[in-house]
Design a protein around this motif. Structure first.
Motif, PDB file in Angstrom:
ATOM      1  N   PRO A 286     -35.926  -3.479   9.497  1.00 26.59           N
ATOM      2  CA  PRO A 286     -35.694  -3.223  10.928  1.00 26.59           C
ATOM      3  C   PRO A 286     -34.295  -2.687  11.224  1.00 26.59           C
ATOM      4  CG  PRO A 286     -35.523  -5.559  10.484  1.00 26.59           C
ATOM      5  CD  PRO A 286     -35.892  -4.920   9.184  1.00 26.59           C
ATOM      6  N   VAL A 287     -33.545  -2.375  10.180  1.00 26.97           N
ATOM      7  CA  VAL A 287     -32.157  -1.937  10.351  1.00 26.97           C
ATOM      8  C   VAL A 287     -32.073  -0.433  10.616  1.00 26.97           C
ATOM      9  CG1 VAL A 287     -29.972  -1.605   9.115  1.00 26.97           C
ATOM     10  CG2 VAL A 287     -31.124  -3.804   9.023  1.00 26.97           C
TER      11      VAL A 287
ATOM     12  N   GLU B 188     -36.072 -13.162  21.347  1.00 28.31           N
ATOM     13  CA  GLU B 188     -35.826 -11.773  20.982  1.00 28.31           C
ATOM     14  C   GLU B 188     -34.320 -11.574  20.840  1.00 28.31           C
ATOM     15  OE1 GLU B 188     -38.267  -9.477  20.594  1.00 28.31           O
ATOM     16  OE2 GLU B 188     -37.036  -7.708  20.336  1.00 28.31           O
TER      17      GLU B 188
ATOM     18  N   LEU C 180     -27.699  -1.656  13.632  1.00 28.56           N
ATOM     19  CA  LEU C 180     -28.402  -2.515  14.583  1.00 28.56           C
ATOM     20  C   LEU C 180     -29.705  -2.954  13.932  1.00 28.56           C
ATOM     21  CD1 LEU C 180     -27.986  -0.416  17.864  1.00 28.56           C
ATOM     22  CD2 LEU C 180     -26.653  -2.413  17.184  1.00 28.56           C
ATOM     23  N   MET C 181     -30.115  -4.181  14.251  1.00 29.46           N
ATOM     24  CA  MET C 181     -31.374  -4.686  13.695  1.00 29.46           C
ATOM     25  C   MET C 181     -32.118  -5.471  14.762  1.00 29.46           C
ATOM     26  SD  MET C 181     -31.986  -7.308  10.520  1.00 29.46           S
ATOM     27  CE  MET C 181     -32.140  -8.794  11.497  1.00 29.46           C
ATOM     28  N   VAL C 182     -33.256  -4.954  15.196  1.00 32.66           N
ATOM     29  CA  VAL C 182     -34.061  -5.712  16.166  1.00 32.66           C
ATOM     30  C   VAL C 182     -34.694  -6.890  15.450  1.00 32.66           C
ATOM     31  CG1 VAL C 182     -34.530  -3.755  17.679  1.00 32.66           C
ATOM     32  CG2 VAL C 182     -36.037  -4.185  15.744  1.00 32.66           C
ATOM     33  N   SER C 183     -34.807  -8.008  16.162  1.00 33.70           N
ATOM     34  CA  SER C 183     -35.376  -9.203  15.543  1.00 33.70           C
ATOM     35  C   SER C 183     -36.087 -10.034  16.592  1.00 33.70           C
ATOM     36  CB  SER C 183     -34.264 -10.027  14.883  1.00 33.70           C
ATOM     37  OG  SER C 183     -34.795 -11.207  14.323  1.00 33.70           O
ATOM     38  N   SER C 184     -37.284 -10.448  16.278  1.00 33.78           N
ATOM     39  CA  SER C 184     -38.048 -11.307  17.167  1.00 33.78           C
ATOM     40  C   SER C 184     -38.552 -12.486  16.355  1.00 33.78           C
ATOM     41  CB  SER C 184     -39.225 -10.531  17.767  1.00 33.78           C
ATOM     42  OG  SER C 184     -40.020 -11.374  18.547  1.00 33.78           O
ATOM     43  N   SER C 185     -38.055 -13.687  16.670  1.00 33.68           N
ATOM     44  CA  SER C 185     -38.414 -14.842  15.866  1.00 33.68           C
ATOM     45  C   SER C 185     -38.222 -16.125  16.667  1.00 33.68           C
ATOM     46  CB  SER C 185     -37.533 -14.870  14.615  1.00 33.68           C
ATOM     47  OG  SER C 185     -37.827 -16.007  13.842  1.00 33.68           O
TER      48      SER C 185
ATOM     49  N   ASP D 231     -33.443 -16.754  11.400  1.00 35.89           N
ATOM     50  CA  ASP D 231     -34.267 -15.787  10.657  1.00 35.89           C
ATOM     51  C   ASP D 231     -33.598 -14.420  10.551  1.00 35.89           C
ATOM     52  OD1 ASP D 231     -36.251 -17.495  10.002  1.00 35.89           O
ATOM     53  OD2 ASP D 231     -37.648 -16.861  11.574  1.00 35.89           O
ATOM     54  N   ALA D 232     -32.863 -14.042  11.581  1.00 36.27           N
ATOM     55  CA  ALA D 232     -32.230 -12.725  11.569  1.00 36.27           C
ATOM     56  C   ALA D 232     -31.258 -12.596  10.398  1.00 36.27           C
ATOM     57  CB  ALA D 232     -31.504 -12.481  12.886  1.00 36.27           C
TER      58      ALA D 232
ATOM     59  N   THR E 158     -33.445 -13.431   6.704  1.00 34.74           N
ATOM     60  CA  THR E 158     -34.470 -12.512   6.202  1.00 34.74           C
ATOM     61  C   THR E 158     -34.060 -11.044   6.380  1.00 34.74           C
ATOM     62  OG1 THR E 158     -35.649 -12.641   8.311  1.00 34.74           O
ATOM     63  CG2 THR E 158     -36.335 -14.160   6.593  1.00 34.74           C
ATOM     64  N   GLY E 159     -34.048 -10.572   7.610  1.00 32.79           N
ATOM     65  CA  GLY E 159     -33.777  -9.150   7.855  1.00 32.79           C
ATOM     66  C   GLY E 159     -32.436  -8.695   7.312  1.00 32.79           C
TER      67      GLY E 159
END
Lengths: 203, 97
Positions: free
Chosen positions: A29-30, A105, A159-164, A169-170, A173-174
């Protein structure tokens, strides 16, 4: 993706070439970005206050409810400390995460500039987030003298979007996957040649 | 995690009529706008495709710096001509574990 912009005559950007690089990956997601600035004039230019990523970013604003106010948290210093915006990330803030608990989010902001040079801003001005280097008003400002036809390539940021459900988790994992796979930084690497020699030795 | 990509592929679309470039890898989509009328360049949307939330607000600068004290940004104040855009594809070796 590389986008090249040339400043028009009789504007502040006259005699400037700006190249923007966007790099993203099939399984991450980066979105990574950097900038190259070239002095096309015949005289020296002084480059300061550089922010190569600067966008208005709402963490959890549904598009059908415009201008809703949200109050995200900022997990700074790789998640070690939590703040409320506005927040300015400096020396120890290579990666910070802006997270909205209600919507689960967030966005992780990474700045690959080294040490005290880096400057990452979260909502200092409305919903603006930016990645760059120290401003002229900061304790450790960035300044570069550009000779004619000289280019300056910035450090990278992402930038990295993350939804968890959980903010950790951001980072776990990502970000961890991105650092290991694409930044080339890892603590351990298996030495295949050693394993091969051991295998041969068995015979 | 919402960003797990079921159908991984990288797409970079260029729409000359709308004056926009779209970056999409199945996890997020970012739309870059080339505003010919105002000679500006900026991001017009940034969407988390896992949740469908469009994150970008109006008025993004895209980038900012100062040259000899004069403020330069992707939008507002300055004017650019979009010289070119090039898609650079790299095949990177991914670490084996």
């Amino acid at each position: 993706l590389k986008v090249k912009l040339s400043g028009c005559a009789a504007s502040s950007a006259e005699n400037l070439d700006v190249e923007l690089f966007y790099e993203f990956y099939i399984d991450s997601p980066v979105l990574r970005k950097w900038i190259v600035i070239t002095n096309k004039s015949s005289s020296e230019m002084i480059l300061t206050d550089l922010e190569w990523e600067k966008i208005n970013y709402e963490i959890a604003q549904p598009f059908w409810i415009p201008k809703i106010c949200t109050f995200p948290d900022v997990y700074a210093q790789y998640g070690q400390s939590v703040h409320k915006p506005p927040y300015i990330g400096r020396t120890d803030d290579a990666a910070l995460f802006v997270y909205d608990y209600e919507k689960r989010e967030g966005i992780l902001i990474g700045n690959e500039a080294p040490s005290v040079i880096k400057r990452t801003s979260v909502y200092s001005d409305s919903t603006v987030i930016s990645i760059g280097m120290g401003l002229s008003s900061d304790d450790f400002p960035f300044r570069k003298y550009l000779n004619p036809d000289e280019s300056f390539t910035s450090l990278k940021g992402f930038l990295m979007v993350s939804s968890s459900e959980v903010w950790q988790d951001a980072f776990d994992t990502g970000l961890a996957d991105f650092v290991r796979k694409y930044m080339g930084i890892k603590l351990f690497e298996r030495d295949d040649s050693y394993v091969h020699l051991q295998y041969l030795g068995a015979f | 995690m919402a960003w797990i990509n079921a159908t991984p592929q990288i797409k970079i679309d260029s729409n000359q009529d709308k004056g926009q470039l779209t970056l999409n890898n199945g996890i997020f989509e970012r739309v870059l706008k080339t505003d010919v009328a105002n000679n500006a360049f900026y991001s017009s949307s940034y969407t988390d495709l896992g949740t469908g939330i469009i994150h970008l607000d109006e008025g993004s600068y895209e980038f900012a710096f100062k040259i000899i004290g004069k403020q330069i940004m992707g939008t507002h104040l300055e004017k650019y001509s979009i010289t070119s855009h090039t898609v650079l594809l790299k095949v990177k070796t991914i670490a084996k574990f």
